[in-house]
Scaffold this motif. Sequence first.
Motif, mmCIF file in Angstrom:
data_model
loop_
_atom_site.group_PDB
_atom_site.id
_atom_site.type_symbol
_atom_site.label_atom_id
_atom_site.label_comp_id
_atom_site.label_asym_id
_atom_site.label_seq_id
_atom_site.Cartn_x
_atom_site.Cartn_y
_atom_site.Cartn_z
ATOM 1 N N LYS A 94 0.829 -1.207 0.000
ATOM 2 C CA LYS A 94 0.000 0.000 0.000
ATOM 3 C C LYS A 94 0.859 1.251 0.000
ATOM 4 O O LYS A 94 0.549 2.241 -0.672
ATOM 5 C CB LYS A 94 -0.930 0.000 1.215
ATOM 6 C CG LYS A 94 -2.078 -0.996 1.153
ATOM 7 C CD LYS A 94 -2.948 -0.877 2.400
ATOM 8 C CE LYS A 94 -4.094 -1.869 2.376
ATOM 9 N NZ LYS A 94 -4.917 -1.774 3.616
ATOM 10 N N PHE A 136 2.206 1.913 -3.593
ATOM 11 C CA PHE A 136 1.220 2.473 -4.526
ATOM 12 C C PHE A 136 0.702 3.835 -4.066
ATOM 13 O O PHE A 136 0.315 4.658 -4.894
ATOM 14 C CB PHE A 136 0.064 1.492 -4.727
ATOM 15 C CG PHE A 136 0.416 0.336 -5.621
ATOM 16 C CD1 PHE A 136 0.528 0.518 -6.986
ATOM 17 C CD2 PHE A 136 0.669 -0.923 -5.094
ATOM 18 C CE1 PHE A 136 0.868 -0.536 -7.827
ATOM 19 C CE2 PHE A 136 1.014 -1.979 -5.915
ATOM 20 C CZ PHE A 136 1.113 -1.785 -7.287
ATOM 21 N N LEU A 172 3.307 6.144 -5.333
ATOM 22 C CA LEU A 172 3.152 6.293 -6.778
ATOM 23 C C LEU A 172 1.992 7.245 -7.103
ATOM 24 O O LEU A 172 2.137 8.160 -7.924
ATOM 25 C CB LEU A 172 2.907 4.912 -7.412
ATOM 26 C CG LEU A 172 2.990 4.828 -8.939
ATOM 27 C CD1 LEU A 172 3.397 3.412 -9.352
ATOM 28 C CD2 LEU A 172 1.657 5.160 -9.617
ATOM 29 N N GLY A 173 0.859 7.041 -6.429
ATOM 30 C CA GLY A 173 -0.306 7.876 -6.699
ATOM 31 C C GLY A 173 -0.090 9.329 -6.319
ATOM 32 O O GLY A 173 -0.458 10.242 -7.066
ATOM 33 N N GLY A 200 7.849 3.937 -4.746
ATOM 34 C CA GLY A 200 6.663 4.172 -5.574
ATOM 35 C C GLY A 200 6.631 5.581 -6.127
ATOM 36 O O GLY A 200 6.275 5.804 -7.293
ATOM 37 N N GLY A 220 6.292 7.165 -9.968
ATOM 38 C CA GLY A 220 5.222 8.095 -10.329
ATOM 39 C C GLY A 220 5.742 9.412 -10.880
ATOM 40 O O GLY A 220 5.131 10.024 -11.763
#
Length: 546
Positions: free
Chosen positions: A48, A51, A54-55, A90, A94
């Motif tokens: 989690k 990501f 990354l987000g 992450g 991104g």
Amino acid sequence: MALMTLLTTAGGVALILFGVRFLRKGLDRLFGPKLARWMQSVGDSRIKSFFMGLGISVLAPSSITMSILSVQSVQAGHMTARQMLAVILGADVGLTVMVLLIALRLELYAPVLIFLGVLLFQFTKANNSRGVGQLLLSLGFIFTGIGTISAAAQQFTPSTEFIELVRVLSHYPIGIAIMAALLTVAMQSSTAAIALLIGLSSLTAADGQSLFGLDTCIAVVVGANVGIGVSTTIVGWPQVESRRLGFGNLAAKTIIATAILIALPFVADLIADIPTTLDKQIAATHTGFNVLMAIVFFPFIGLIDTFTQRVIPTPPIRESDAFGPRYINPKLVDEAGLATGQSLREILRVSELVRRMLDDLWLAFKDRDIRNARQIQEQDDKVDLLDAEIKRYLAKVSNADNSEATANEIIRQLDYLNELETIGDIIDKNLAEIVIKRCRENISFTPEGWSELKDFYTKVAENVLIAETAFATSDRVLAQRLLRHKERLRDIERELRDQHFARLSTGVQLTHESSAVHLDMLTHLKSINSCVTHVAYAIIKHHEVS
């Protein structure tokens, strides 16, 4: 002509740097402390965290902003270096989206982005719409800068000596990577450094070939990625855990960079097989670097953390270390969201200090410990010191950013800080003196009187903790619970006074001797409860407005 080309290129670089900085300010306006809270919400899961990083970096495509956010979360104790390493891996992936957009040569659309950005930023009042406008303006400035550099490069005819210098440098990829890393540290943005490379990729020699070979471009990309790792390490250096984060991230980047530079001919052949232009190959190299880093090091985050703990051990605590602010960073006053996130952590530190004073006060009261009471009074000096430093810091933040959202957050923090300072004074000047009086006069209580005081203290201490949590999370449910407790404790305090007066009227000796101390304790504990419940009104008002 050469001078004009140089000045035009410098203007393009300035536009990119301003765009990146303005982008950070726009992200700050749009998301503020939310970015940090989003990262903190997934600390229990490595996948989690990856990501989430990354987000967030796709939404907030600024490498230095991500570095500061990461360091801030670690320094604030929200996440450990091990947890944050997953977020950074992450985030690095991104952040490549921004470079991919730059490689698409969207400078033709820059005027459209600037036009829409001006409309939203200049002619709307809502903080979110102005934030979106600032992001569009930033992208417009960055793309315009790329276009400016590209246009200057196409007009520039390099001399034979310049071409020879570039060719000589191309034989020293490690030196090129080091220069690119230093440039990235100076720019405080790997995106800006790679954007500059993409803009200059239009430079051609007399034979029409690109002046910069693919080997040279790969070395620059590698150096830029290492450079942002250096920046993260520099930002996090003052504190041990964030220093470990920066060092671990830098070590991982350096290992991948070294491997790529060793295998440079093979890597260059691999990227050359991508059927596209040089600028897009540069973007692909940047993306590949960070994807490779994530693939290689994600399974070994625990080992990296263990390694950094051995290299950077926890230093022994020194009594001589001066007490002072731990989280607020004067360098962040221009970044309102980050700055108020730091000040919030410092205020929570004050809250923890005040809670400990209250807990220790009760122990001193129970044990009749004058020495402990005196030490508690000395703790109030620390509260006063932090109170002054935080207020001075928030004043600078307010001067740097006078937006409505920032002003509201600063007022919310100052309100709670003022209540904490008041509680510290009540403990120092009133409750501690009551403890000293009890010790000196050897005052005892009836079992009923002692039980009443103990229960009332426990309820007040619980409300102090609820208020701290409500302030940190802006939780409306906790705020409403706090207000209910305020009303209930007011009724309880009145009942306890009546019960005390009833015992006093019966002529109980202990009740008579302890009456003044008993009533004073109730009064001052009630005052503390009133102080902490004020935070509830600000939270409820905030939710009603939003």
